[in-house]
Design a protein around this motif. Structure first.
Motif, short mmCIF file in Angstrom:
data_model
loop_
_atom_site.label_atom_id
_atom_site.label_comp_id
_atom_site.label_asym_id
_atom_site.label_seq_id
_atom_site.Cartn_x
_atom_site.Cartn_y
_atom_site.Cartn_z
N VAL A 83 0.84 -1.19 0.00
CA VAL A 83 0.00 0.00 0.00
C VAL A 83 0.88 1.25 0.00
O VAL A 83 2.10 1.18 0.19
CB VAL A 83 -0.93 0.01 1.23
CG1 VAL A 83 -1.90 -1.17 1.16
CG2 VAL A 83 -0.13 -0.05 2.52
N ASP A 84 0.21 2.36 -0.19
CA ASP A 84 0.91 3.64 -0.17
C ASP A 84 1.37 3.97 1.25
O ASP A 84 0.80 3.48 2.24
CB ASP A 84 -0.01 4.74 -0.71
CG ASP A 84 0.76 6.01 -1.01
OD1 ASP A 84 1.40 6.06 -2.07
OD2 ASP A 84 0.72 6.93 -0.16
N HIS A 85 2.38 4.84 1.36
CA HIS A 85 2.88 5.21 2.67
C HIS A 85 1.84 5.95 3.52
O HIS A 85 1.97 6.02 4.74
CB HIS A 85 4.14 6.09 2.53
CG HIS A 85 5.30 5.36 1.93
ND1 HIS A 85 5.69 5.55 0.62
CD2 HIS A 85 6.13 4.43 2.46
CE1 HIS A 85 6.73 4.77 0.37
NE2 HIS A 85 7.02 4.08 1.46
N GLU A 126 -3.72 1.97 11.40
CA GLU A 126 -4.54 1.73 12.57
C GLU A 126 -5.98 1.36 12.18
O GLU A 126 -6.59 0.46 12.77
CB GLU A 126 -4.54 2.95 13.48
CG GLU A 126 -5.06 2.68 14.89
CD GLU A 126 -4.23 1.64 15.63
OE1 GLU A 126 -4.84 0.81 16.34
OE2 GLU A 126 -2.98 1.65 15.49
N LEU A 127 -6.50 2.07 11.18
CA LEU A 127 -7.85 1.72 10.70
C LEU A 127 -7.87 0.35 10.04
O LEU A 127 -8.86 -0.38 10.12
CB LEU A 127 -8.33 2.79 9.72
CG LEU A 127 -8.59 4.18 10.31
CD1 LEU A 127 -9.05 5.14 9.22
CD2 LEU A 127 -9.62 4.11 11.44
N VAL A 131 3.31 -3.36 9.86
CA VAL A 131 4.12 -2.96 8.70
C VAL A 131 5.44 -3.71 8.80
O VAL A 131 6.21 -3.54 9.75
CB VAL A 131 4.35 -1.44 8.68
CG1 VAL A 131 5.24 -1.06 7.50
CG2 VAL A 131 3.01 -0.71 8.60
N THR A 132 5.73 -4.56 7.83
CA THR A 132 6.92 -5.42 7.89
C THR A 132 8.04 -4.97 6.97
O THR A 132 9.17 -5.42 7.12
CB THR A 132 6.53 -6.86 7.54
OG1 THR A 132 5.90 -6.88 6.24
CG2 THR A 132 5.58 -7.43 8.58
N ASP A 133 7.74 -4.09 6.00
CA ASP A 133 8.80 -3.67 5.08
C ASP A 133 8.35 -2.39 4.39
O ASP A 133 7.17 -2.05 4.39
CB ASP A 133 9.09 -4.76 4.06
CG ASP A 133 10.43 -4.56 3.36
OD1 ASP A 133 11.16 -3.61 3.74
OD2 ASP A 133 10.76 -5.34 2.45
N THR A 134 9.30 -1.69 3.81
CA THR A 134 8.99 -0.46 3.07
C THR A 134 9.94 -0.33 1.90
O THR A 134 11.09 -0.81 1.95
CB THR A 134 9.09 0.77 3.99
OG1 THR A 134 8.73 1.94 3.24
CG2 THR A 134 10.50 0.94 4.52
N THR A 135 9.46 0.27 0.84
CA THR A 135 10.25 0.57 -0.35
C THR A 135 10.10 2.05 -0.67
O THR A 135 9.26 2.73 -0.05
CB THR A 135 9.79 -0.28 -1.55
OG1 THR A 135 8.47 0.15 -1.94
CG2 THR A 135 9.74 -1.76 -1.19
N ARG A 179 1.52 -6.73 6.71
CA ARG A 179 1.28 -8.17 6.88
C ARG A 179 0.23 -8.40 7.95
O ARG A 179 0.30 -7.82 9.04
CB ARG A 179 2.56 -8.88 7.29
CG ARG A 179 2.42 -10.40 7.43
CD ARG A 179 3.61 -10.99 8.14
NE ARG A 179 3.66 -10.57 9.53
CZ ARG A 179 4.67 -10.86 10.36
NH1 ARG A 179 5.72 -11.52 9.92
NH2 ARG A 179 4.64 -10.43 11.62
N ALA A 180 -0.74 -9.27 7.63
CA ALA A 180 -1.76 -9.67 8.60
C ALA A 180 -1.54 -11.13 8.98
O ALA A 180 -1.28 -11.96 8.11
CB ALA A 180 -3.16 -9.49 8.02
#
Length: 374
Positions: free
Chosen positions: A256-258, A263-264, A288-292, A299-300
């Motif tokens: 998803v986007d940053h 929380e929602l 949130v497990t990673d970012t690019t 991740r759920a």
């Protein structure tokens, strides 16, 4: 007249007595089955009525054939045939009786124990035990049939003398077959894999449908059957999702986007799981497990009671979360954007970019398209 009546009395009497005894025995078994419905023993024994009648008829004909004086020229051949039928029918009847006893014992055990894993283990062992019993009885019956021939009895001594050499040769020639047979016994009594277990072999996910002494059949999720030698499971690693407890934890990923409302998304995951019957209620989580440079990975974690339900929970969470983001937070989905390059301050160090007199960039830097999985 006697030459006609004697064969009719002997043969017809044997058949008639066999039919009467068979009918009476079947009637008694049927009444016992209706009276004792808690056990399948009597109903299973009724399956042996055909070999039972063959044994009776062959035994009576074999015993009374000499008195019948029918086809006296071929008396030796007919007597030999009746003996072979008697041996074969007896072996058939023994296998039927053994199957009824073993199946009844398993049924009582399954009713008394509610542990599905233990019941599947016993079922696997019972199946292989019956195959071993059937093979043993069959070999003994064939050997007994062969020994009824005088030539085979005369050759028995020489066969026994050469049994050692033949055993070595047969062992070398049938090495793979023997290894599979021992592997089948190891699987049955070592509790490595059982009928009904969910396994992953060679990248294929499926359920163990049949186990024999030499091969194992796996039914995949798309109804294909994979037949594999049982030695595979004793020589190579494989995944058994039913080993121990069948409970499983599943993972669902989104890119998803940053700016996505994490929380929602956690609250929405909770609502989705509460409305999903396949979720077992043990645990859930979203992080949130990673970012690019373009997206972040969310991740759920979800739980379910077995492999089938974990698949249902995962696809339900993935689909409903994407629909919710699309309808309520479309900005959170990955987008294809273009943006102006940041203007370098006047008087800064030289660069490969060209500037006009006003200090504005003459080139535009375009970000590469960004995509992500929902």
């Amino acid at each position: 007249m006697e030459n006609v009546l004697r064969p009719l009395i002997v043969v017809g009497g044997s058949v008639l007595v066999t039919l009467v005894i068979g009918w009476a025995t079947d009637l008694l078994l049927r009444k016992a089955d209706a009276r004792h419905s808690e056990t399948p023993m009597w109903g299973l024994l009724r399956r042996g009525r055909i070999p039972y009648m063959l044994v009776l008829c062959a035994a009576m004909l074999r015993g009374a054939y000499d008195e019948a004086r029918v086809l006296e020229r071929h008396s030796a051949g007919i007597g030999q045939t009746l003996t072979l039928v008697l041996i074969g029918a007896t072996a058939w009847l023994v296998i039927r009786i053994a199957a009824a006893i073993v199946e009844t014992t398993y049924t009582r055990y399954a009713r008394a124990h509610h542990d599905a894993a233990r019941v599947r283990r016993v079922r696997t062992q019972v199946t292989l035990i019956m195959r071993v019993v059937a093979a043993t009885v069959g070999v003994v019956a064939v050997a007994a049939m062969l020994l009824t021939f005088p030539a085979m009895r005369a050759a028995g001594a020489s066969l026994l003398a050469s049994a050692g050499i033949l055993g070595i040769v047969a062992g070398v020639a049938a090495q793979s077959t023997l290894s599979n047979m021992f592997a089948g016994l190891q699987i049955a009594f070592g509790d490595m894999v059982r009928i009904g277990d969910t396994v992953v072999v060679d990248g294929e996910w499926g359920t163990v449908e049949e186990i024999t002494l030499t091969f194992l059949t796996v039914r995949t999720w798309d109804e294909r059957r994979i037949t594999m030698p049982v030695s595979y499971f004793t020589s190579k690693p494989f995944e058994n999702w039913s080993r121990g407890t069948p409970q499983m934890t599943g993972i669902v990923f989104w890119h998803v986007d940053h700016t996505a409302p994490v929380e929602l998304m956690r609250e929405r995951l909770r609502d989705i799981l509460r409305g999903c019957p396949a979720w077992d209620g043990r645990a859930y989580g979203l992080d949130v497990t990673d970012t690019t440079p373009n997206t972040m990975q969310v991740r759920a974690l979800v739980t379910a009671k077995d492999a089938d339900d974990i698949w249902t929970v995962r696809v339900t969470v993935r689909e409903q979360m994407l629909r919710w983001l699309t309808e309520n937070h479309p900005y959170a989905l990955p987008r294809v954007n273009t943006a102006d390059a940041v203007v370098r301050p006047r008087g800064g160090p030289s660069s490969n970019g060209n500037s006009n007199g006003n200090g504005t960039a003459t080139r535009r830097a375009h970000e590469s398209p960004r995509t992500g999985r929902g």
